[in-house]
Design a protein around this motif. Structure first.
Motif, PDB file in Angstrom:
ATOM      1  N   GLY A 147      91.801  69.499  67.171  1.00 32.84           N
ATOM      2  CA  GLY A 147      92.537  69.633  65.921  1.00 32.84           C
ATOM      3  C   GLY A 147      91.849  68.976  64.746  1.00 32.84           C
ATOM      4  O   GLY A 147      92.196  69.240  63.584  1.00 32.84           O
ATOM      5  N   LEU A 148      90.890  68.086  65.009  1.00 33.27           N
ATOM      6  CA  LEU A 148      90.069  67.497  63.950  1.00 33.27           C
ATOM      7  C   LEU A 148      88.787  68.288  63.739  1.00 33.27           C
ATOM      8  O   LEU A 148      88.313  68.446  62.608  1.00 33.27           O
ATOM      9  N   ILE A 149      88.227  68.789  64.828  1.00 32.85           N
ATOM     10  CA  ILE A 149      86.972  69.539  64.730  1.00 32.85           C
ATOM     11  C   ILE A 149      87.176  70.830  63.931  1.00 32.85           C
ATOM     12  O   ILE A 149      86.329  71.203  63.108  1.00 32.85           O
ATOM     13  N   LEU A 206      84.921  71.515  60.527  1.00 26.40           N
ATOM     14  CA  LEU A 206      83.893  72.558  60.414  1.00 26.40           C
ATOM     15  C   LEU A 206      84.254  73.616  59.370  1.00 26.40           C
ATOM     16  O   LEU A 206      83.552  74.615  59.226  1.00 26.40           O
ATOM     17  N   GLY A 207      85.366  73.403  58.673  1.00 21.59           N
ATOM     18  CA  GLY A 207      85.770  74.338  57.629  1.00 21.59           C
ATOM     19  C   GLY A 207      86.571  75.521  58.118  1.00 21.59           C
ATOM     20  O   GLY A 207      86.963  76.382  57.320  1.00 21.59           O
ATOM     21  N   LEU A 208      86.861  75.575  59.434  1.00 21.49           N
ATOM     22  CA  LEU A 208      87.533  76.747  59.977  1.00 21.49           C
ATOM     23  C   LEU A 208      88.977  76.860  59.493  1.00 21.49           C
ATOM     24  O   LEU A 208      89.458  77.970  59.217  1.00 21.49           O
ATOM     25  N   GLU A 209      89.685  75.724  59.384  1.00 25.68           N
ATOM     26  CA  GLU A 209      91.078  75.797  58.937  1.00 25.68           C
ATOM     27  C   GLU A 209      91.135  76.196  57.464  1.00 25.68           C
ATOM     28  O   GLU A 209      92.010  76.962  57.053  1.00 25.68           O
ATOM     29  N   ARG A 210      90.208  75.704  56.654  1.00 24.83           N
ATOM     30  CA  ARG A 210      90.137  76.119  55.249  1.00 24.83           C
ATOM     31  C   ARG A 210      89.834  77.619  55.173  1.00 24.83           C
ATOM     32  O   ARG A 210      90.400  78.338  54.335  1.00 24.83           O
ATOM     33  N   THR A 224      85.383  65.175  48.282  1.00 25.01           N
ATOM     34  CA  THR A 224      84.460  65.273  49.425  1.00 25.01           C
ATOM     35  C   THR A 224      85.229  65.182  50.738  1.00 25.01           C
ATOM     36  O   THR A 224      84.698  64.696  51.738  1.00 25.01           O
ATOM     37  N   ASP A 225      86.455  65.635  50.729  1.00 22.38           N
ATOM     38  CA  ASP A 225      87.316  65.638  51.912  1.00 22.38           C
ATOM     39  C   ASP A 225      86.599  66.315  53.088  1.00 22.38           C
ATOM     40  O   ASP A 225      86.151  67.459  52.971  1.00 22.38           O
ATOM     41  N   PHE A 226      86.502  65.623  54.214  1.00 24.66           N
ATOM     42  CA  PHE A 226      85.790  66.217  55.348  1.00 24.66           C
ATOM     43  C   PHE A 226      86.472  67.482  55.854  1.00 24.66           C
ATOM     44  O   PHE A 226      85.847  68.331  56.500  1.00 24.66           O
ATOM     45  N   ALA A 227      87.771  67.633  55.567  1.00 27.26           N
ATOM     46  CA  ALA A 227      88.524  68.804  56.020  1.00 27.26           C
ATOM     47  C   ALA A 227      88.564  69.914  54.974  1.00 27.26           C
ATOM     48  O   ALA A 227      89.193  70.946  55.206  1.00 27.26           O
ATOM     49  N   PHE A 228      87.912  69.721  53.833  1.00 30.56           N
ATOM     50  CA  PHE A 228      87.838  70.723  52.772  1.00 30.56           C
ATOM     51  C   PHE A 228      89.210  71.130  52.244  1.00 30.56           C
ATOM     52  O   PHE A 228      89.407  72.244  51.769  1.00 30.56           O
ATOM     53  N   ALA A 229      90.177  70.192  52.307  1.00 35.81           N
ATOM     54  CA  ALA A 229      91.534  70.484  51.843  1.00 35.81           C
ATOM     55  C   ALA A 229      91.713  70.010  50.410  1.00 35.81           C
ATOM     56  O   ALA A 229      92.638  69.255  50.092  1.00 35.81           O
ATOM     57  N   ASN A 230      90.819  70.456  49.518  1.00 35.18           N
ATOM     58  CA  ASN A 230      90.925  70.027  48.126  1.00 35.18           C
ATOM     59  C   ASN A 230      91.043  71.238  47.211  1.00 35.18           C
ATOM     60  O   ASN A 230      90.257  72.176  47.286  1.00 35.18           O
ATOM     61  N   HIS A 231      92.064  71.196  46.359  1.00 36.11           N
ATOM     62  CA  HIS A 231      92.312  72.235  45.358  1.00 36.11           C
ATOM     63  C   HIS A 231      92.727  71.524  44.076  1.00 36.11           C
ATOM     64  O   HIS A 231      93.538  70.585  44.109  1.00 36.11           O
ATOM     65  N   GLU A 232      92.235  71.984  42.950  1.00 35.69           N
ATOM     66  CA  GLU A 232      92.551  71.322  41.688  1.00 35.69           C
ATOM     67  C   GLU A 232      94.044  71.298  41.410  1.00 35.69           C
ATOM     68  O   GLU A 232      94.557  70.346  40.811  1.00 35.69           O
ATOM     69  N   SER A 233      94.762  72.342  41.836  1.00 37.21           N
ATOM     70  CA  SER A 233      96.203  72.403  41.564  1.00 37.21           C
ATOM     71  C   SER A 233      97.010  71.470  42.467  1.00 37.21           C
ATOM     72  O   SER A 233      98.216  71.314  42.264  1.00 37.21           O
TER      73      SER A 233
END
Length: 306
Positions: A68-70, A74-78, A246-255
């Motif tokens: 669930g962390l991997i 790796l960007g798969l959930e994003r 620089t979130d390792f999970a790529f869960a960043n959005h400006e909004s």
């Protein structure tokens, strides 16, 4: 080996070898994944030792419950979210709050209340500032939705989540609010910290090989549901956090980076029932109606339940 030869071999292994009725969808996916893996082995000249070390790594990651962390690392959930956004746009669904990854740390069954909930158990009030999150759930017509269900969960000051961290009380920093008659909700909590992948774990070991850190900014997760509307899965990150972009999970959005107001007025502190300055975050949710032609907003996956 030619790719066409690999395709023929995989079809023989997966399709032609079937001697009883198969699930067509599972068969289709398996053929594609096995063929793509074989082509990668061929194209990258992956040795047998490298292959089996990879299998050992995944086996160990499963034992450590780190898949669930991997997946987000790796960007798969994003990527799954981006595909869902694209599908919504094609179906004419626009205007709702930006979806964002769920992550692996939701726990079902959090205590419920109407309009207001205190999330923290009081054990860390001296370690950080109080935090209030308030807002309104709106429908597509711009009108507030009464009795919408807003579930929230976040980490403590050490970046740990209750249930998974057995030192915390049950459902600490996890609550469910049903909005009041005006569609409003308020969560009282504490300012969370971000977390890092276990330094001795499988995820960080992989990220180290990729030259990447494994840290997330401080954030708060949400599920928002209302009758006749699509389920919203989202989160917001805390402005000013060093890992905000620089979130390792790529869960960043400006909004999804709301401003944080620091309130030190004694009258406001007394009104909120706190004895020191607090952080105030205003964040509204906008949900969209269900649409038959669109993929569901709900994801069927195993989740923890206390």
């Amino acid at each position: 080996m030619e790719h066409s030869t690999i395709d023929q071999m995989v079809k023989k292994w997966i399709v032609d070898a079937a001697d009883r009725p198969a699930n067509p969808r599972i068969q289709e996916i398996t053929v594609r994944l096995v063929a793509d893996l074989c082509k990668a082995i061929e194209d990258l000249d992956i040795s047998q030792t490298e292959f089996w070390k990879g299998m050992e790594f995944l086996q160990e990651a499963g034992k450590r419950h780190e898949l669930g962390l991997i997946v987000p690392g790796l960007g798969l959930e994003r990527f799954l979210d981006d595909r869902a956004d694209e599908a919504d746009a094609k179906a004419g669904i626009t205007g709702g709050t930006q979806r964002c990854i769920e992550g692996p740390l939701y726990v079902a069954g959090a205590p419920e209340s109407v309009g207001f909930a205190r999330m923290d158990d009081g054990t860390e009030v001296d370690k950080t500032e109080p935090m209030f999150i308030q807002g309104t759930v709106y429908g597509e017509d711009g009108k507030p939705i009464a009795n919408a269900k807003v579930e929230a969960w976040h980490a403590n000051t050490l970046g740990s989540y209750s249930y998974f961290d057995k030192t915390q009380s049950p459902f600490n920093l996890r609550r469910t609010i049903f909005t009041d008659s005006d569609g409003r909700f308020t969560f009282q909590s504490i300012m969370p910290n971000g977390y890092g992948c276990p330094p001795d774990g499988s995820t960080q070991a992989w990220l180290d090989q990729l030259g990447r850190h494994g840290n997330r900014p401080a954030h708060v997760h949400f599920f928002v549901t209302a009758p006749g509307h699509r389920k919203l899965t989202t989160q917001f990150n805390m402005e000013g956090d060093e890992y905000l972009w620089t979130d390792f999970a790529f869960a960043n959005h400006e909004s999804l980076v709301p401003p944080i107001k620091r309130i030190s007025d004694p009258a406001e502190m007394a009104k909120r029932g706190v004895n020191k300055p607090f952080a105030l975050i205003d964040f509204d949710f906008h949900v969209v109606k269900e649409k038959a032609a669109a993929p569901t907003g709900d994801v069927d996956r195993i989740r923890a339940a206390a």
